[in-house]
Design a protein around this motif. Sequence first.
Motif, mmCIF file in Angstrom:
data_model
loop_
_atom_site.group_PDB
_atom_site.id
_atom_site.type_symbol
_atom_site.label_atom_id
_atom_site.label_comp_id
_atom_site.label_asym_id
_atom_site.label_seq_id
_atom_site.Cartn_x
_atom_site.Cartn_y
_atom_site.Cartn_z
ATOM 1 N N GLY A 64 -35.850 -1.770 45.935
ATOM 2 C CA GLY A 64 -36.477 -1.729 47.250
ATOM 3 C C GLY A 64 -37.982 -1.580 47.264
ATOM 4 N N ALA A 65 -38.629 -1.484 46.106
ATOM 5 C CA ALA A 65 -40.075 -1.311 46.074
ATOM 6 C C ALA A 65 -40.792 -2.625 46.378
ATOM 7 C CB ALA A 65 -40.521 -0.797 44.707
ATOM 8 N N THR A 66 -41.932 -2.534 47.047
ATOM 9 C CA THR A 66 -42.830 -3.665 47.221
ATOM 10 C C THR A 66 -43.652 -3.831 45.956
ATOM 11 O OG1 THR A 66 -42.992 -3.347 49.613
ATOM 12 C CG2 THR A 66 -44.791 -4.554 48.551
ATOM 13 N N TRP A 80 -41.251 5.429 43.895
ATOM 14 C CA TRP A 80 -42.328 4.484 44.191
ATOM 15 C C TRP A 80 -41.880 3.520 45.276
ATOM 16 C CZ3 TRP A 80 -45.484 7.278 41.821
ATOM 17 C CH2 TRP A 80 -45.259 7.751 40.540
ATOM 18 N N GLN A 81 -42.648 3.440 46.340
ATOM 19 C CA GLN A 81 -42.355 2.497 47.413
ATOM 20 C C GLN A 81 -43.166 1.216 47.286
ATOM 21 O OE1 GLN A 81 -43.205 5.807 50.131
ATOM 22 N NE2 GLN A 81 -41.314 5.261 51.211
ATOM 23 N N THR A 82 -44.325 1.309 46.626
ATOM 24 C CA THR A 82 -45.135 0.135 46.303
ATOM 25 C C THR A 82 -45.638 0.291 44.876
ATOM 26 O OG1 THR A 82 -45.875 -0.182 48.601
ATOM 27 C CG2 THR A 82 -47.202 -1.210 46.871
ATOM 28 N N ASP A 91 -36.367 6.106 43.641
ATOM 29 C CA ASP A 91 -36.985 6.007 44.962
ATOM 30 C C ASP A 91 -38.359 6.664 45.015
ATOM 31 O OD1 ASP A 91 -36.297 8.653 44.807
ATOM 32 O OD2 ASP A 91 -35.024 8.667 46.594
ATOM 33 N N ARG A 131 -47.156 5.287 52.087
ATOM 34 C CA ARG A 131 -46.217 5.035 50.988
ATOM 35 C C ARG A 131 -46.635 5.780 49.730
ATOM 36 N NH1 ARG A 131 -43.640 -0.727 50.601
ATOM 37 N NH2 ARG A 131 -42.986 -1.064 52.761
ATOM 38 N N ARG A 132 -45.657 6.003 48.862
ATOM 39 C CA ARG A 132 -45.906 6.533 47.527
ATOM 40 C C ARG A 132 -46.110 5.339 46.600
ATOM 41 N NH1 ARG A 132 -41.483 8.896 49.470
ATOM 42 N NH2 ARG A 132 -40.136 7.808 47.991
ATOM 43 N N HIS A 186 -37.577 -2.441 39.821
ATOM 44 C CA HIS A 186 -38.011 -1.653 40.968
ATOM 45 C C HIS A 186 -37.946 -2.459 42.261
ATOM 46 C CE1 HIS A 186 -39.333 1.141 37.879
ATOM 47 N NE2 HIS A 186 -39.489 2.038 38.825
#
Length: 224
Positions: free
Chosen positions: A174-176, A145-147, A143, A81-82, A170
């Motif tokens: 969809g970000a964790t 940052w994914q976490t 999009d 992930r990013r 965020h």
Amino acid sequence: MTATTIADPRSFIRANTRLRPVPLVPEIAVFLADESLPLWQQTENELNEAGLPPPFWAFAWAGGQALARYVLDHPDTVRDRRVLDIASGSGLVGIAAMKAGAVGVTVSDIDAFAIAAAELNAEVNQVHLTSCGKDMLDTQPNDRWQTILAGDIFYERNTAARTFAFLANHARAGATILIGDPGRSFLPKAKLVRLTDYRVPVTRDLEDAEIKHTAVWTISPDSL
């Protein structure tokens, strides 16, 4: 004036801190100060500027330690992930994310010394971090940052409100979101879900105890 006015901020960090394993995360070593006030004074003297913020980057805060431990123990939260480590301080949490398999980590902090410390700490831990020295809290979700990782940032009312709005925006995209916090005054617990707890060794010079009961949280879907 900022740390960039010093010819070699890394030499300053090396001269005023020691490379030591982090108590809850001994897999990672970072440059840490023995005491806060002498380093704070030395920073002001070096820059010839009074009223600088405390050297948050030179300590392994409880929330950051807990969050780094959680990421290493739950690598699925960052693997491939990013990742963004917001208000990164020493870069501890971002380093943990890279060691846990993140495809890339950006550490963000408005303190130029923190950026220099994070980059130096990344090098000694043999990982690469991308650094960002601007205030990220007013940026819009995307999009990229994914976490997103946030350790020990809910310590002041206005910052806490801005941080939660940033993280919630965020999360909706969809970000964790993972938050490490030892019960700071402005942590919005009613809007969060507790994931796990740790007993974190800390410096009595900074905290009111030698062990801080610290939790890792995520945002409750009901608060989005």
